[in-house]
Enzyme design. Sequence first.
Site, PDB file in Angstrom:
ATOM      1  N   HIS A 207       4.643   0.180   0.213  1.00  0.00           N
ATOM      2  CA  HIS A 207       5.379  -0.641   1.174  1.00  0.00           C
ATOM      3  C   HIS A 207       4.487  -1.721   1.760  1.00  0.00           C
ATOM      4  O   HIS A 207       3.253  -1.657   1.646  1.00  0.00           O
ATOM      5  CB  HIS A 207       5.994   0.226   2.279  1.00  0.00           C
ATOM      6  CG  HIS A 207       5.006   1.051   3.048  1.00  0.00           C
ATOM      7  ND1 HIS A 207       4.459   2.223   2.573  1.00  0.00           N
ATOM      8  CD2 HIS A 207       4.437   0.867   4.264  1.00  0.00           C
ATOM      9  CE1 HIS A 207       3.626   2.723   3.461  1.00  0.00           C
ATOM     10  NE2 HIS A 207       3.589   1.912   4.493  1.00  0.00           N
TER      11      HIS A 207
ATOM     12  N   ARG B 139       4.846   5.961  14.400  1.00  0.00           N
ATOM     13  CA  ARG B 139       4.821   6.585  13.071  1.00  0.00           C
ATOM     14  C   ARG B 139       4.145   7.946  13.115  1.00  0.00           C
ATOM     15  O   ARG B 139       3.121   8.123  13.769  1.00  0.00           O
ATOM     16  CB  ARG B 139       4.036   5.677  12.113  1.00  0.00           C
ATOM     17  CG  ARG B 139       4.078   6.156  10.675  1.00  0.00           C
ATOM     18  CD  ARG B 139       3.285   5.240   9.770  1.00  0.00           C
ATOM     19  NE  ARG B 139       1.856   5.466   9.925  1.00  0.00           N
ATOM     20  CZ  ARG B 139       0.910   4.753   9.324  1.00  0.00           C
ATOM     21  NH1 ARG B 139       1.238   3.736   8.548  1.00  0.00           N
ATOM     22  NH2 ARG B 139      -0.356   5.033   9.501  1.00  0.00           N
TER      23      ARG B 139
ATOM     24  N   HIS C  46       0.827  -1.207   0.000  1.00  0.00           N
ATOM     25  CA  HIS C  46       0.000   0.000   0.000  1.00  0.00           C
ATOM     26  C   HIS C  46       0.862   1.258   0.000  1.00  0.00           C
ATOM     27  O   HIS C  46       2.024   1.237   0.390  1.00  0.00           O
ATOM     28  CB  HIS C  46      -0.920   0.030   1.235  1.00  0.00           C
ATOM     29  CG  HIS C  46      -0.174   0.127   2.528  1.00  0.00           C
ATOM     30  ND1 HIS C  46       0.524  -0.933   3.069  1.00  0.00           N
ATOM     31  CD2 HIS C  46       0.014   1.164   3.383  1.00  0.00           C
ATOM     32  CE1 HIS C  46       1.097  -0.565   4.194  1.00  0.00           C
ATOM     33  NE2 HIS C  46       0.815   0.729   4.409  1.00  0.00           N
TER      34      HIS C  46
ATOM     35  N   ASP D 146       0.217   4.952   1.933  1.00  0.00           N
ATOM     36  CA  ASP D 146      -0.610   5.244   3.103  1.00  0.00           C
ATOM     37  C   ASP D 146      -1.803   6.137   2.768  1.00  0.00           C
ATOM     38  O   ASP D 146      -1.667   7.140   2.058  1.00  0.00           O
ATOM     39  CB  ASP D 146       0.236   5.948   4.180  1.00  0.00           C
ATOM     40  CG  ASP D 146       1.296   5.028   4.761  1.00  0.00           C
ATOM     41  OD1 ASP D 146       1.016   3.826   4.927  1.00  0.00           O
ATOM     42  OD2 ASP D 146       2.400   5.529   5.049  1.00  0.00           O
TER      43      ASP D 146
HETATM   44  C1  SIN Z   1       3.033   0.780   7.748  1.00  0.00           C
HETATM   45  O1  SIN Z   1       2.410   0.255   6.859  1.00  0.00           O
HETATM   46  O2  SIN Z   1       3.140   2.001   7.829  1.00  0.00           O
HETATM   47  C2  SIN Z   1       3.736  -0.077   8.778  1.00  0.00           C
HETATM   48  C3  SIN Z   1       5.043  -0.570   8.312  1.00  0.00           C
HETATM   49  C4  SIN Z   1       5.708  -1.447   9.333  1.00  0.00           C
HETATM   50  O3  SIN Z   1       5.192  -1.632  10.432  1.00  0.00           O
HETATM   51  O4  SIN Z   1       6.782  -1.965   9.018  1.00  0.00           O
END
Ligand code: SIN
Length: 287
Positions: free
Chosen positions: A263, A278, A106, A108
């Site tokens: 990612h 995050r 995805h 974000d």
């Molecule tokens: C995310 O998708 O932002 C999480 C990535 C992760 O936890 O490695």
Amino acid sequence: MTDTATITTADRVSIIPIAGALGAELSGFDLSSELTDAEVQTIRQALLDHGVIFFHGQDFDTGAHKRLARRFGDIFNHPFLISDDPDVVTIVREPGDTRIVGEDWHSDTAMVAEPPMGAILIALEVPDYGGDTLFANQYLAYDALSDGMKDLLANLKALNSDRLVAGPGAAELSDSRSTKSRTGPDWRETVNAHPVVRTHPETGRKCLYVNHSYTVGFEGMTEDESKPLLNWLLEWGHRPEFTCRFRWRKGSVAFWDNRCTKHIAVDDVHDTRRVMRRIQIAGDRPY
Ligand code: SIN
């Protein structure tokens, strides 16, 4: 994105690519401190050049994390992941969780009108091995398409919704992991159409902009009609030659450009705690 290692004139700063497609490790920065304008400029340029950049050995609290993010833009508040602090999402995997945040490829929060330009994620607690994150370069995914496919996609818009990852349809997903989505009556679906091929506002390059977690079809077509082409594009976008893989240590940081990369968090550590913090940075409407 560049594929050469850079040692800046400052000498203590290094920028070393980790894969042919994207991703570079930066050293010589203490992200807990007030960054100078020159440091911010170096980091920003490295992000544009490499799509995702990584740092090791960092240690900063939530306040310093916010200060760092604000050097790159306004903080974006996540609309459906539940958090005590709207500026921050803590991504937690506890032993026994059977689902995780980010388990599909995805970019974000693609369903909002102005998706975030990027995110800064710090590893607070990670397993000794496993729990890596993969990134995919969507400039390369676009560039490698045939001229015929590029023509076909040129004026196509994709519908992006949060119904696969929030709301009642995602209740089982949310119940199966420690970080929760809004799934109850306070949730309303958010849908926005964005170009399938977007132009990066800073580099001017074209990139593919569809993803598994949010893209549900093409504007003006049914979801059934959309599926064959959409599914092909979704799989194409993370061919191995477009990707890099990052192995976390406690104190590692990833800062990705959410406009030209996708990612996925690898779901391969089932009995170990993994905790990440995050903060997302506001972006523009894709065009
Ligand atoms: C995310 O998708 O932002 C999480 C990535 C992760 O936890 O490695």
